[in-house]
Scaffold this active site. Structure first.
Site, PDB file in Angstrom:
ATOM      1  N   ASP A 445      -6.590  -3.500  -1.579  1.00  0.00           N
ATOM      2  CA  ASP A 445      -6.936  -3.280  -0.173  1.00  0.00           C
ATOM      3  C   ASP A 445      -5.792  -3.798   0.685  1.00  0.00           C
ATOM      4  O   ASP A 445      -4.983  -4.594   0.218  1.00  0.00           O
ATOM      5  CB  ASP A 445      -8.184  -4.098   0.188  1.00  0.00           C
ATOM      6  CG  ASP A 445      -9.454  -3.396  -0.256  1.00  0.00           C
ATOM      7  OD1 ASP A 445      -9.321  -2.268  -0.726  1.00  0.00           O
ATOM      8  OD2 ASP A 445     -10.533  -3.981  -0.141  1.00  0.00           O
ATOM      9  N   THR A 447      -6.337  -4.940   4.336  1.00  0.00           N
ATOM     10  CA  THR A 447      -6.774  -5.993   5.252  1.00  0.00           C
ATOM     11  C   THR A 447      -7.235  -7.234   4.500  1.00  0.00           C
ATOM     12  O   THR A 447      -8.119  -7.157   3.653  1.00  0.00           O
ATOM     13  CB  THR A 447      -7.921  -5.464   6.128  1.00  0.00           C
ATOM     14  OG1 THR A 447      -7.475  -4.249   6.729  1.00  0.00           O
ATOM     15  CG2 THR A 447      -8.289  -6.456   7.206  1.00  0.00           C
ATOM     16  N   ASP A 767     -13.774  -5.479  -1.132  1.00  0.00           N
ATOM     17  CA  ASP A 767     -14.582  -6.480  -0.429  1.00  0.00           C
ATOM     18  C   ASP A 767     -15.898  -5.894   0.049  1.00  0.00           C
ATOM     19  O   ASP A 767     -16.862  -6.601   0.246  1.00  0.00           O
ATOM     20  CB  ASP A 767     -13.805  -7.081   0.751  1.00  0.00           C
ATOM     21  CG  ASP A 767     -13.264  -6.007   1.684  1.00  0.00           C
ATOM     22  OD1 ASP A 767     -13.585  -4.808   1.468  1.00  0.00           O
ATOM     23  OD2 ASP A 767     -12.528  -6.341   2.622  1.00  0.00           O
TER      24      ASP A 767
END
Length: 1184
Positions: A445, A447, A767
C-alpha cells in the site's frame, strides 16, 4: 454512580429485579440476544419500550455512557460477567511428567533396563568359559541403572521443556489479548479501553473494520453493514438499523458504516461465548476434530468474501479446481521433511545390516569356528551378547537419524519470532517468517506504509484561485468559508479529531482517519473551530450518512435544515466527484455553472499539477434539496449523489517516510520487486513511486489505473485470463485507483503465473477490511498494526506494529536467516552423521563392537542435536543476507558448496578416527581396546578415539557457521553469545565426562599429553576447512545437491486428485503420508512441543478468539486432547520415520524405533532424548 437521568426508574421495577439494582437480569438479556430482526424489535418493545428504555434499565445514558466509577464497573462485572472467555487450566508439572512417561519409547527403555539389571545379577556356572571376572560382574548392574537414570533425565527434561514452552506461549497470547482495545463512551468522554474491560451497559462506538468484542443493541447507526458469516456462515452483509435489525453480535465484522451500541452481553454470555461453551470448554470434545474442520471451512468461506462476489465470483468455484497452481505451504518444511525421510531410510538400512552382520559373525565364530556347544545355563550370556548387538544397531540408527532437525527449526523460528517483535513484526503464523525469506515480490500500500500517514493540506483551489499554500481566511468569501467549514465539520467522522500535542512544541496529534484529520487541520488553519459546529450538531442530529467505502470513493452527510429542506455535504476523490458537480462557487461566493470543458481545464491546470507533486487531491462539494421537491429517495444513491456544487479542491501531502527509499533499494538489490497498489490517482501514485525509488527515471515500467488493468486482463466475455495477466505483471510497478478486488486479482495472477522460471512468492500489505482476500491469498500477508482494521489483522500472517515498510525488509532478513540457520545446522549434523555411522558400522563389523559406545553416542547426539541447534539456529542476521537473490522454491537445502564441506570434513575425520582405531595403541604406546570381552573395563585407547571424535565435532561447529564458502569462519562469532557459551560449555562437559565419567561413560582419565594431542587433531578440522574452501566448487561437477522441494511433476496423478479439493498443498504432509500407517501407531502421543508451536501458529491472532471461539484456547485443547489433531500434528511425528516398513526385522526396530535401548549406558537416555525429540517434535515446523 447513576446519572440523574436514571431517577425515573420505577421502584416496582427495582423490586422485581433479581440482579440487585439493574432493571433486567442476565437471563433476560441472554434470551434477548438470541432473537433477530422483527422478533428482537417486538421483544424490546414489549419488555423495555424502546432502546432508551433498555438503557434506563441498565442505568446507562445513550449519550454519556457509564459514569466510569470503579464501584459501578465492578458491580456490573459481578452481575453480568466479565468480557473474558476463560482458557483451560494449564497442566501441572507432575501431569506433564506423567504424560512424558507414557511415551512408548520410554516404556521400551524401562523394560530394557530391567532386563539388563536382571541379567547382570545372574551368575553363570564356570562352564561358561570365564567371560567375566568378579569386578566386571559387579559392575554389570551399572548399565541397567544408568538406563533407568537416563529415563528419569529424559522425562524431566521433556516435562520441563513442555512446561516452559506452554508458559511462554500463554504469556505471549495474553500479552496480545491485552493490546486489543475498543472505543467506548464513559462519563461523556470517548475513550479506548482494553476489550476485557468492556461491561454490560457500556456505550460502544463501532466503525468500519471493527471486530465486535461483545453483543449489543444498536442505538444509532450510519449505513451500518455487518458480516455475520463467522456465526451464521452466510457471507452476505447484513444491514443494521434501529427499525429493522438492531442486534449486533460479538465476533462479527463491521464491513461498512459506523454507529453506537449499548452492550448487553459479554464474555461467556455473548453469542460467541455461548458457542464456545457448547464446543466444550467443560466437556470432553469428542468431535473436536470435526468442529475445528467446520470452523476452519466456515472461516475460509467468510474470508474470501465480498470482492469475489463480483463478475468472476460465480466462475471462481469452478475454476478453483481447474487451476492447479495452488498456494503451497511452507517451502522449507517440505524440503526438510523429504530430506529427513531420505536420511532416515539410509540410517535404517545401515543399522539393520550392522545387526545382521554382528549376529552372523558371533554365531559363526562361537558355534562353528570355536565349535562350542550351546550350554543351556549360558543362554543369558548369549542373550546379553545379542542385546549388545541390538544396542549397537540402534546406536547406528540413533546417530543416522537427524532428530535435531525439528528442534533446530523450532528454535530458529521461535528465536526469530521473538527478535522480530523488537523489529516491529508480530508474527501470527510461524512459517510466514521462513516464507518471507523466499519472497520475490512485495505488493505494498502507499498510505502509511511508504508514507508517514501524517496528512496536511498544503494547496487549495477555492474561490476560482489556486493557492500554492493554505490561504488566509480573508482571501475567501465569508459565505464560501462558512459552507466549507460546516461541510468539513459534519462530513468527517466524529471519531476523527485533532488533539493537542503530547509534548510542548510537538505536532498536534491526529486521531482517526488521517485524510479527515488533514481537512480538520485545514479548518483550524483557516482560524475556525470545527468542534463548536460539532457541539451544535451532535452526531445524533445527522439526518443520513453515506460512509466512505472502496466502491463509492466518497463520503456524504445529509443535514435537515430549519426550513425543512435538506443539505448534503460530500467529499471524495477529485476526479470522481468533479464529474458529479454541475456548479462551482465563484470568487464572490456565488455558484456558477460548471461545464465539462471547465472540468477538463481544472483537471489539467489544478489537479494534475497537484498530483504530479505527490499530493492527494480531494474535492469538497454540497447539494441542496429544496422543500418544494419533497423528501428524496435516499436509497437511490445515483440520483442523490449528482448535481453537486463544488466548494473547493485541496491538495493533501503525505510525506514519504525518510527510511523507505533506502529500504526499497535494499529490496531491489536482494532481488525482490516492489509494486505499489493504491487507491490514489495515477499521477500522485507515480510521483510517490518515483520519490520512493520504485520507479527510476528512464525505466520502461508500467503504471496502470484499475480500470485499464481490468480492461487488459479480461477477454471479450469479461473473464480474467492468466495469459493476459502474464503479459502485464512482470513490468507493472504501480497500480493506481485500484479496488481491493484488483489487488486480489493481481496477487493471484502473480502467484499462479508460470512465465518466470520459479513460482513467485508474494508478500502483500493491507489495512482495510476488503484487503482480507488479498492478504489470505498472498504467501505472506502483512497487516498494519496501527491503521489496520481487525479484519485485515485477522487475515494476515504478520502484523507490522509500526506500519512501516522498512520493517518488511527486516522480516525478509530474518526469513533468510532462518533458512541459512537450518542449512548451517544440516551441514554440521550431516558431517557427524556420515562419520559416526561409518565408524560404528565398520568398527562393529571388524571388531564386533562399536568404537563409540552407546552412552558416548548419546552424548554426541546431544551435542549435534540439541546444543548445535541452539548454537547455529540463533545466529543473528546480517545485512549481507540482502546482497543475494531469493533462494526460490526449488533451490536445494544442501548446495554443492555445503556438500563439498560435508564430504571434505567427513573424509578428514574418518582418516583420523580409523588411524587412531587401528594404530592408536602403537602411536600412544597404550593397550589396545579392540576385542575386549563383554563387560571389560573402559580402555584409554577407545577413550582417545571418543575424545578426538568429539573435539573434531566442536571445531567443525565453527566451520559450519559459513555455508557459502567464506574463508573467515570467525566473522561475527562474538555477536552470538549463545554460540560461544555452548561451544565452551560443551568443551568443559567433555573434560568432566572423560576425566570422571568412568564406567557409565566407558571412559578412562587421560593425561595432559593425550589431551593436547586430541585437541590438536580436533583443531585440524579448522585448518582442513581452509583447504576445502580453496577447492573451487565449480570443478566438482560430480557433487550432488540434496533437499529439493517436491515438484508438481513428481506428485502421482491419484495424489493430485486428492489434492484438488484442498486450497493448499502441504508438501511435508504429502511426503509423510505415505508411511504414516506403518510408523508410530503405538507412538501416537502428540508431544506438547508440536502442540504448542502449532497452537501458537494457528492462534496467535489477537482476534481469533472472537472469530472462532475455540481457537482462543487452542493451546489448551492441544494439551487436553492429545488425539485432537491426528490428521495434522501426529502425522508429522509419526510419519517422520515412515520408512520403516522395510524388512521384517524392522518391525523390531520400529518398536525400538528410537535411539534408545542402550543397554550399554547411561547414555541411553540421551540417545533417547534425541529420538524422543524426533517423536516429539516431529516436524515441528508443521504447518497448520
Amino acid at each position: 454512580m447513576a446519572n440523574n437521568s436514571y431517577s425515573g426508574v420505577k421502584n416496582s421495577m427495582m423490586e422485581a429485579n433479581h440482579d440487585g439494582e439493574f432493571g433486567c437480569t442476565l437471563k433476560e438479556l441472554r434470551s434477548l440476544m438470541e432473537l433477530r430482526g422483527a422478533e428482537a424489535i417486538s421483544k424490546i418493545g414489549e419488555s423495555y419500550g424502546d432502546v432508551q428504555g433498555l438503557c434506563n434499565r441498565l442505568k446507562t445514558s445513550p449519550t454519556d455512557g457509564l459514569s466510569g466509577q470503579p464501584t459501578d464497573i465492578e458491580k456490573r462485572k459481578t452481575v453480568f460477567g466479565q468480557n473474558f472467555i476463560p482458557p483451560k487450566k494449564p497442566k501441572t508439572f507432575l501431569q506433564l511428567v506423567w504424560e512424558a512417561l507414557q511415551d512408548v519409547t520410554l516404556i521400551i527403555l524401562e523394560v530394557a533396563a530391567v532386563v539388563s539389571l536382571g541379567l547382570s545379577f545372574y551368575k553363570p556356572p564356570d562352564a561358561a568359559g570365564g567371560v567375566e571376572d568378579e569386578n566386571e560382574a559387579e559392575a554389570g548392574w551399572i548399565e541397567g541403572a544408568a538406563i533407568l537414570l537416563s529415563v528419569i533425565c529424559v522425562v524431566l527434561v521433556t516435562a520441563f521443556n513442555d512446561w516452559s514452552k506452554e508458559k511462554q506461549f500463554r504469556g505471549l497470547q495474553s500479552r496480545i489479548e491485552q493490546e486489543q482495545k475498543f472505543t467506548v463512551v464513559r462519563g461523556g468522554q470517548v475513550i479506548q479501553i482494553p476489550v476485557a474491560e468492556i461491561v454490560v451497559g457500556d456505550i460502544a462506538q463501532v466503525k468500519y473494520g471493527d471486530l465486535l468484542p461483545a453483543d449489543g443493541v444498536l442505538i444509532q447507526g450510519n449505513d451500518l453493514k455487518i458480516d455475520e458469516s463467522s456465526l451464521t456462515g452466510e457471507s452476505d452483509h447484513v444491514k443494521k438499523t434501529q427499525e429493522k435489525d438492531p442486534m449486533l453480535l460479538s465476533g462479527t465484522h463491521v464491513m461498512e458504516g459506523s454507529g453506537k451500541m449499548v452492550v448487553t452481553a459479554v464474555g461467556v454470555n455473548s453469542q460467541t461465548g455461548i458457542i464456545f461453551t457448547l464446543l466444550g470448554s467443560d466437556k470432553k470434545q469428542d468431535g473436536s476434530v470435526e468442529n475445528r474442520k467446520k470452523a476452519k471451512a466456515q472461516d475460509g468461506a467468510a474470508m474470501e468474501m465480498q470482492p469475489l462476489n463480483s463478475d468472476e465470483g460465480a466462475d471462481a468455484e469452478e475454476k478453483k479446481k481447474a487451476n492447479l497452481p495452488k498456494k503451497e505451504k511452507s517451502v522449507l518444511q517440505g524440503k526438510l521433511t523429504k530430506l529427513a525421510v531420505q536420511i532416515g531410510k539410509a540410517g535404517l538400512v545401515m543399522s539393520a545390516i550392522t545387526v545382521i552382520i554382528l549376529v552372523v559373525l558371533f554365531v559363526v565364530d562361537t558355534f562353528w569356528i570355536q565349535n562350542l556347544p550351546w550350554i543351556k545355563d549360558c543362554t543369558p550370556i548369549y542373550i546379553q551378547f545379542f542385546v549388545k548387538f541390538f544396542i549397537i544397531g540402534v546406536t547406528v540408527l540413533v546417530v543416522a537419524v537427524p532428530e535435531g532437525l525439528p528442534l533446530a527449526v523450532t528454535i530458529s523460528l521461535a528465536y526469530s519470532v521473538k527478535k522480530m517483535m523488537k523489529d516491529n513484526n508480530l508474527v501470527r503464523h510461524l512459517d510466514a517468517c521462513e516464507t518471507m525469506g523466499n519472497a520475490t515480490a512485495i505488493c505494498s500500500d502507499k498510505t502509511g506504509t511508504l508514507t508517514m500517514n501524517r496528512m496536511t493540506v498544503v494547496q487549495a483551489y477555492v474561490a476560482e484561485k489556486h493557492f500554492k499554500k493554505v490561504p488566509e481566511p480573508e482571501n475567501i468569501p465569508s459565505s464560501t468559508l462558512d459552507v466549507l467549514i460546516l461541510g468539513i465539520a459534519v462530513n468527517c467522522a466524529y471519531t476523527t479529531k485533532i488533539m493537542p500535542p503530547e509534548k510542548e512544541g510537538g505536532l498536534p496529534r491526529q486521531v482517526g482517519n488521517k485524510t479527515e484529520c488533514a481537512l480538520l487541520g485545514f479548518s483550524n488553519d483557516l482560524k475556525r473551530d470545527y468542534q463548536n459546529i460539532r457541539n451544535e450538531i451532535p452526531e445524533e442530529k445527522l439526518y443520513k450518512v453515506y460512509t466512505f467505502n472502496s466502491v463509492r470513493k466518497s463520503m456524504s452527510t445529509v443535514l435537515k435544515m430549519a426550513d425543512g429542506s435538506y443539505r448534503m455535504f460530500s467529499k471524495g476523490a477529485s476526479e470522481i466527484l468533479l464529474k458529479k458537480c454541475y456548479k462551482i462557487l465563484t470568487a464572490n461566493g456565488e455558484p456558477k455553472v460548471f461545464r465539462p470543458r471547465d472540468r477538463d481545464d481544472m483537471v489539467k491546470k489544478v489537479i494534475e499539477p497537484m498530483a504530479s507533486e505527490g499530493l492527494r487531491t480531494i474535492c469538497l462539494a454540497y447539494r441542496d434539496f429544496p422543500v418544494s421537491e419533497g423528501e428524496p429517495d435516499w436509497d437511490s444513491e445515483t440520483d442523490i449523489l449528482t448535481g453537486l456544487t463544488c466548494i473547493c479542491v485541496v491538495g493533501i501531502e503525505d510525506p514519504v517516510r525518510p527510511e523507505v527509499p533506502d529500504a526499497i533499494r535494499k529490496c531491489q538489490r536482494a532481488g525482490i520487486t516492489v509494486r505499489m497498489v493504491t487507491g490514489d490517482n495515477i499521477n500522485t501514485a507515480r510521483a510517490i513511486a518515483t520519490k520512493c525509488g520504485i520507479l527510476q527515471p528512464g525505466d520502461d515500467f508500467l503504471c496502470l489505473e484499475g480500470k485499464e488493468f481490468n480492461r487488459r486482463i479480461r477477454n471479450e466475455k469479461g473473464e480474467i485470463e492468466q495469459e493476459r495477466i502474464d503479459k502485464i505483471w512482470p513490468k507493472l510497478r504501480v497500480l493506481a485507483r485500484s479496488s481491493p478486488t484488483d489487488k486480489h486479482t493481481l496477487v493471484k495472477g502473480i502467484i499462479d503465473s508460470t512465465v518466470a522460471e520459479q513460482r513467485q512468492v508474494v508478500a502483500v500489505t493491507g489495512d482495510g477490511t476488503n484487503d482480507g482476500p488479498a492478504l489470505k491469498k498472498a504467501d505472506v500477508g502483512f497487516a498494519m498494526g496501527i491503521a489496520g482494521t481487525d479484519v485485515a489483522k485477522e487475515a494476515s500472517d504478520i502484523i507490522l506494529t509500526d506500519d512501516n515498510f522498512s520493517s518488511i525488509v527486516k522480516a525478509v532478513m530474518w526469513g533468510r536467516n532462518v533458512y541459512d540457520s537450518i542449512s548451517k545446522f544440516l551441514q554440521f549434523q550431516l558431517t557427524v552423521n556420515v562419520v559416526a555411522v561409518i565408524v560404528a558400522f565398520t568398527g562393529a563389523c571388524i571388531t564386533q563392537d562399536s568404537p563409540l559406545k552407546a552412552v558416548q553416542m548419546l552424548w554426541v547426539n546431544l551435542i549435534m542435536d540439541t546444543f548445535a541447534s541452539l548454537a547455529l539456529a540463533t545466529e543473528p542476521p546480517t545485512e549481507a543476507l540482502l546482497l543475494r537473490k531469493p533462494y526460490g522454491r526449488n533451490k536445494p537445502l544442501i548446495s554443492r558448496t555445503m556438500m563439498k564441506n560435508i564430504l571434505g570434513q567427513g573424509v578428514f575425520q574418518l582418516i583420523i578416527i580409523f588411524t587412531l582405531l587401528f594404530a592408536g595403541e602403537k602411536l600412544f604406546d597404550i593397550d589396545s581396546g579392540r576385542d575386549a570381552p563383554l563387560h571389560a573395563p573402559p580402555s584409554e585407547h577407545y577413550t582417545i578415539v571418543f575424545n578426538t571424535f568429539v573435539l573434531m565435532q566442536l571445531f567443525n561447529e565453527i566451520n559450519a557457521r559459513k555455508i557459502h564458502g567464506e574463508r573467515n569462519v570467525f566473522e561475527g562469532i562474538f555477536n552470538n553469545l549463545i554460540f560461544c557459551s555452548i561451544v565452551f560449555g560443551t568443551f568443559i562437559i567433555q573434560i568432566v565426562i572423560v576425566q570422571f565419567g568412568g564406567k557409565p561413560f566407558s571412559c578412562v582419565a587421560l593425561s595432559i599429553d593425550q589431551w593436547l594431542w586430541c585437541t590438536f587433531l580436533g583443531f585440524g578440522s579448522l585448518l582442513w576447512g581452509q583447504v576445502i574452501s580453496t577447492i573451487p566448487t565449480s570443478r566438482l561437477k560430480f557433487l550432488k545437491t540434496a533437499g529439493h522441494g517436491t515438484q508438481k511433476e513428481e506428485i502421482p496423478d491419484e495424489e493430485l486428485e486428492e489434492l484438488e479439493d484442498m486450497d493448499e498443498i502441504d508438501h511435508a504432509e504429502r511426503e509423510l503420508r505415505r508411511g504414516q500407517i506403518l510408523w508410530f501407531r503405538g507412538l501416537n502421543r502428540i508431544q506438547t512441543q508440536i502442540r504448542v508451536v502449532n497452537a501458537f501458529r494457528s492462534s496467535i491472532s489477537l482476534y481469533e478468539g472472537l472469530e472462532k471461539p475455540e481457537s482462543r484456547t487452542s493451546i489448551h485443547n492441544f494439551m487436553t486432547h492429545p488425539e485432537f489433531r491426528i490428521e495434522d500434528s501426529d502425522r508429522h511425528s509419526e510419519e517422520c520415520m515412515a520408512w520403516c516398513g522395510c524388512f521384517g526385522l524392522l518391525l523390531f526396530l520400529v518398536l525400538l524405533n528410537t535411539p534408545l535401548q542402550h543397554k550399554d549406558s547411561v547414555s541411553t537416555p540421551l540417545s533417547l532424548v534425541t529420538f524422543v525429540f524426533l517423536g516429539k517434535q516431529g516436524v515441528i515446523i508443521n504447518s497448520d
